[in-house]
Design a protein around this motif. Structure first.
Motif, PDB file in Angstrom:
ATOM      1  N   SER A  43      -2.468   1.152  -5.894  1.00  0.00           N
ATOM      2  CA  SER A  43      -3.214   0.957  -7.138  1.00  0.00           C
ATOM      3  C   SER A  43      -3.303   2.269  -7.901  1.00  0.00           C
ATOM      4  O   SER A  43      -3.141   3.362  -7.319  1.00  0.00           O
ATOM      5  CB  SER A  43      -4.629   0.451  -6.840  1.00  0.00           C
ATOM      6  OG  SER A  43      -5.415   1.492  -6.272  1.00  0.00           O
ATOM      7  N   PRO A  44      -3.576   2.201  -9.205  1.00  0.00           N
ATOM      8  CA  PRO A  44      -3.790   3.438  -9.974  1.00  0.00           C
ATOM      9  C   PRO A  44      -4.945   4.267  -9.417  1.00  0.00           C
ATOM     10  O   PRO A  44      -4.898   5.506  -9.439  1.00  0.00           O
ATOM     11  CB  PRO A  44      -4.092   2.949 -11.391  1.00  0.00           C
ATOM     12  CG  PRO A  44      -3.752   1.513 -11.427  1.00  0.00           C
ATOM     13  CD  PRO A  44      -3.658   0.999 -10.045  1.00  0.00           C
ATOM     14  N   GLU A  45      -5.961   3.579  -8.907  1.00  0.00           N
ATOM     15  CA  GLU A  45      -7.110   4.299  -8.343  1.00  0.00           C
ATOM     16  C   GLU A  45      -6.695   5.117  -7.124  1.00  0.00           C
ATOM     17  O   GLU A  45      -7.189   6.231  -6.915  1.00  0.00           O
ATOM     18  CB  GLU A  45      -8.219   3.315  -7.983  1.00  0.00           C
ATOM     19  CG  GLU A  45      -8.877   2.620  -9.164  1.00  0.00           C
ATOM     20  CD  GLU A  45      -8.028   1.513  -9.780  1.00  0.00           C
ATOM     21  OE1 GLU A  45      -8.278   1.149 -10.937  1.00  0.00           O
ATOM     22  OE2 GLU A  45      -7.100   1.016  -9.082  1.00  0.00           O
ATOM     23  N   GLU A  48      -4.894   8.215  -8.490  1.00  0.00           N
ATOM     24  CA  GLU A  48      -5.847   9.129  -9.124  1.00  0.00           C
ATOM     25  C   GLU A  48      -6.646   9.888  -8.081  1.00  0.00           C
ATOM     26  O   GLU A  48      -6.841  11.116  -8.180  1.00  0.00           O
ATOM     27  CB  GLU A  48      -6.777   8.334 -10.039  1.00  0.00           C
ATOM     28  CG  GLU A  48      -7.682   9.191 -10.900  1.00  0.00           C
ATOM     29  CD  GLU A  48      -6.928   9.880 -12.023  1.00  0.00           C
ATOM     30  OE1 GLU A  48      -6.751  11.115 -11.916  1.00  0.00           O
ATOM     31  OE2 GLU A  48      -6.513   9.213 -12.977  1.00  0.00           O
ATOM     32  N   THR A  77       3.654  -2.318  -9.339  1.00  0.00           N
ATOM     33  CA  THR A  77       3.389  -0.899  -9.589  1.00  0.00           C
ATOM     34  C   THR A  77       3.177  -0.596 -11.071  1.00  0.00           C
ATOM     35  O   THR A  77       3.117   0.566 -11.464  1.00  0.00           O
ATOM     36  CB  THR A  77       4.538  -0.030  -9.054  1.00  0.00           C
ATOM     37  OG1 THR A  77       5.748  -0.357  -9.781  1.00  0.00           O
ATOM     38  CG2 THR A  77       4.754  -0.245  -7.576  1.00  0.00           C
ATOM     39  N   GLY A  79       0.551  -0.811 -12.891  1.00  0.00           N
ATOM     40  CA  GLY A  79      -0.663  -0.034 -13.112  1.00  0.00           C
ATOM     41  C   GLY A  79      -0.486   1.432 -12.762  1.00  0.00           C
ATOM     42  O   GLY A  79      -1.019   2.318 -13.441  1.00  0.00           O
ATOM     43  N   VAL A  80       0.252   1.710 -11.690  1.00  0.00           N
ATOM     44  CA  VAL A  80       0.512   3.095 -11.306  1.00  0.00           C
ATOM     45  C   VAL A  80       1.356   3.791 -12.363  1.00  0.00           C
ATOM     46  O   VAL A  80       1.085   4.939 -12.757  1.00  0.00           O
ATOM     47  CB  VAL A  80       1.213   3.149  -9.929  1.00  0.00           C
ATOM     48  CG1 VAL A  80       1.644   4.576  -9.603  1.00  0.00           C
ATOM     49  CG2 VAL A  80       0.305   2.611  -8.846  1.00  0.00           C
ATOM     50  N   ARG A  81       2.369   3.091 -12.870  1.00  0.00           N
ATOM     51  CA  ARG A  81       3.218   3.680 -13.901  1.00  0.00           C
ATOM     52  C   ARG A  81       2.395   3.971 -15.169  1.00  0.00           C
ATOM     53  O   ARG A  81       2.574   5.011 -15.814  1.00  0.00           O
ATOM     54  CB  ARG A  81       4.387   2.747 -14.202  1.00  0.00           C
ATOM     55  CG  ARG A  81       5.476   2.798 -13.140  1.00  0.00           C
ATOM     56  CD  ARG A  81       6.618   1.855 -13.444  1.00  0.00           C
ATOM     57  NE  ARG A  81       6.373   0.519 -12.900  1.00  0.00           N
ATOM     58  CZ  ARG A  81       6.492  -0.600 -13.567  1.00  0.00           C
ATOM     59  NH1 ARG A  81       6.808  -0.583 -14.857  1.00  0.00           N
ATOM     60  NH2 ARG A  81       6.262  -1.764 -12.991  1.00  0.00           N
ATOM     61  N   LEU A  83      -0.808   4.608 -15.308  1.00  0.00           N
ATOM     62  CA  LEU A  83      -1.674   5.759 -15.026  1.00  0.00           C
ATOM     63  C   LEU A  83      -0.909   7.065 -15.200  1.00  0.00           C
ATOM     64  O   LEU A  83      -1.402   8.013 -15.816  1.00  0.00           O
ATOM     65  CB  LEU A  83      -2.218   5.658 -13.600  1.00  0.00           C
ATOM     66  CG  LEU A  83      -2.870   6.949 -13.099  1.00  0.00           C
ATOM     67  CD1 LEU A  83      -4.191   7.196 -13.804  1.00  0.00           C
ATOM     68  CD2 LEU A  83      -3.049   6.943 -11.596  1.00  0.00           C
ATOM     69  N   ARG A  87      -1.856  10.065 -17.597  1.00  0.00           N
ATOM     70  CA  ARG A  87      -2.224  11.343 -16.986  1.00  0.00           C
ATOM     71  C   ARG A  87      -1.254  12.456 -17.382  1.00  0.00           C
ATOM     72  O   ARG A  87      -1.661  13.627 -17.513  1.00  0.00           O
ATOM     73  CB  ARG A  87      -2.242  11.167 -15.463  1.00  0.00           C
ATOM     74  CG  ARG A  87      -2.592  12.408 -14.656  1.00  0.00           C
ATOM     75  CD  ARG A  87      -4.069  12.671 -14.651  1.00  0.00           C
ATOM     76  NE  ARG A  87      -4.376  13.907 -13.950  1.00  0.00           N
ATOM     77  CZ  ARG A  87      -4.755  13.977 -12.668  1.00  0.00           C
ATOM     78  NH1 ARG A  87      -4.898  12.866 -11.968  1.00  0.00           N
ATOM     79  NH2 ARG A  87      -5.014  15.131 -12.109  1.00  0.00           N
TER      80      ARG A  87
END
Length: 547
Positions: A43-45, A48, A77, A79-81, A83, A87
């Protein structure tokens, strides 16, 4: 060029790595931060939190190296991309193929200019293995093994048969193999086709065709093995029977045959007898040793984070495109790349405790050696975290191999199966006298104990007469050199049991607070951390302290 941020392990063994020029700034694994074994960056969390835990300055990141093409294209993935785009605005993401990450993670940190490089695991980007030629820092892939036949998945199937349905149990059943006879080896070999290009296929008879989707699932492989070989599946709460150990011994022997076939062909085609290994299967210490004993390679290098926890490292290195050498003339890879806590930070944490007694000995190595001679189990927390699954003296539980019953005590304390061995760290000066086989500083090859030392080192020797050694020499962390020296002077044998500093089912500890929690729980008798010696207090109140 600015820094390269590597990220990988989205299914399991998540990690991030930072490469700045020809310097590996760091490598931090998600399981250490999340406190969940083999945890993936799902997850993005997760991402992070992991980036925040590294403490790195990421302001000069110019490119993100994403390990594994299948996972980049996976909607899971997204959400990860997103993020990473928020960022690191404007920073390009370069995708590196799964096995190329493994190949780069081994070759580009080895001391070899020319090498045969081999990646073997369960599956990644439609392959379960790959072979490359390494020359002058450049990698060229020669062979890819289709993922339908996989050594890594065979071990997963074996784990399921033995009552371990979840990922990450291969090391346990590998230990079980020493208690069995390889009586199923002929059947396994009979179902295997070894091809001239070094690849193989596992041809299951009857209703399970090779290369078909049915045989790709580990649970169906496990069911097939049970039915065909008449091995009862073990429930997690039931005891092992001889057939489980015999199947483990058979799969181990089969693994050595298949890897030897792949490596022999790879060496011939790539043209170098210097062999680099990566991928989760490269953690099989018996197979690694067999490659040397069979005369397939002159030297074998295995990078400590050989599994998917090393994908981020390999992705960054692959984009960096240059070998990373160590500070010494031999150029040995330094695996101590994780988080660290200096003595001031540790002291502030210790001052906030009221249930522990802290002292600061003049000679921590001598004090620790005295406690080990008394038969204590000690936590040893020193410097930066080691990369990979093996404790290498940064986050270690240490004990004397000369104390009878120590292995059983450790296994009981850590909630481990009684058949599992513990590893040894040993001074290079006596390693030749005590063991056969070449040295390895990373616990990635087994060595056979010589008869003169078998009784004295019995607590660190497995049933088959081998031990997974960490050889300590002048390139090792000075604190380890000092500790082994002090213990050797006190006992005549500079060797210690070294296993991971963790509780049952947990990853290696990462922070002082986690190490102190183990001490409070009674899982170690004392803790040596950043120059301090910490003990449980006899009663309540402020701890006693010696400056």
């Amino acid at each position: 060029m600015g820094a390269i941020l590597g990220i990988g392990g989205f299914d399991h063994d998540g990690a991030v790595s930072l490469l700045r020029g020809d310097t590996l700034v760091g490598h931090v694994e998600w399981e250490r931060v999340s406190r969940r074994r083999f945890a993936g960056l799902r997850s993005p969390e997760d991402v992070e939190r992991l980036l925040g835990a590294t403490g790195w300055d990421l302001s000069d990141v110019e490119v993100i190296a994403w390990a594994d093409r299948e996972r980049y294209d996976d909607p899971a993935t997204e959400g990860v991309r997103a993020l990473l785009a928020r960022r690191f605005p404007g920073v390009a993401v370069e995708v590196v193929e799964h096995h190329r990450c493994h190949l780069a993670s081994a070759y580009l940190v080895s001391s070899f200019d020319r090498a045969t490089v081999l990646s073997i695991d369960g599956k990644g980007d439609a392959a379960s293995a790959a072979v490359a030629r390494g020359v002058g820092g450049e990698l060229s892939t020669i062979v890819r093994q289709p993922s339908a036949s996989s050594i890594g998945r065979a071990w997963h199937a074996l784990s399921i048969v033995c009552g371990y349905p979840h990922f990450g149990a291969a090391g346990k059943v590998m230990a079980l193999a020493a208690y069995g006879r390889p009586r199923f080896l002929d059947a396994l070999v009979g179902w295997t086709v070894l091809r001239d290009d070094g690849t193989f296929s596992f041809t299951a008879p009857g209703e399970l065709p090779n290369e078909g989707p049915t045989f790709r699932r580990a649970d169906r492989k496990a069911d097939f093995l049970c039915r065909t070989l008449d091995v009862p599946p073990r429930a997690a709460d039931k005891p092992f029977v001889d057939a489980h150990a015999d199947l483990a011994a058979s799969v181990q022997a089969w693994t050595e045959i298949v890897i030897a076939h792949l490596a022999r062909t790879a060496v011939r085609v790539a043209g170098s007898r210097h062999l680099c290994l990566a991928g989760g299967v490269a953690l099989n210490v018996l197979a690694n040793r067999h490659l040397l004993e069979a005369g397939i390679a002159d030297e074998v290098f295995v990078q400590p984070a050989a599994g998917d926890d090393g994908l981020s490292l390999g992705a960054a290195l692959a984009l960096g495109g240059r070998p990373i050498r160590g500070a010494s003339g031999r150029g040995r890879f330094d695996p101590y790349l994780g988080r660290s806590f200096d003595s001031d930070a540790v002291e502030r944490i210790l001052w906030r405790t009221n249930d522990l007694v802290t002292t600061r000995p003049d000679d921590p190595a001598a004090s620790a050696a005295e406690a080990l001679v008394r038969g204590e189990m000690l936590g040893w927390f020193c410097g930066r975290e080691e990369a990979g699954p093996r404790a290498l003296g940064a986050r270690s539980l240490l004990a004397s191999p000369l104390v009878r019953g120590m292995r059983d005590r450790i296994n009981q304390t850590k909630g481990r199966e009684p058949f599992r061995p513990v590893a040894l760290m040993i001074d290079e000066a006596v390693r030749h006298d005590a063991f056969t086989g070449p040295a390895c500083p990373y616990m990635l090859r087994s060595a056979t104990v010589r008869p003169a030392y078998r009784e004295r080192l019995a607590e660190g020797i497995h049933r088959d007469g081998t031990s997974r050694l960490q050889v300590v020499d002048g390139e090792s962390p000075p604190a380890l050199v000092a500790l082994l020296g002090a213990f050797g002077r006190a006992t005549g044998i500079p060797a210690l049991i070294n296993t991971s500093l963790n509780g049952p089912g947990e990853p290696l500890v990462g922070t002082p607070q986690e190490a102190l929690a183990l001490l409070r729980a009674g899982r170690v008798d004392g803790l040596f951390i950043a120059g301090f010696e910490v003990r449980r207090a006899a009663g309540a109140g402020q701890p006693g302290r010696d400056a």
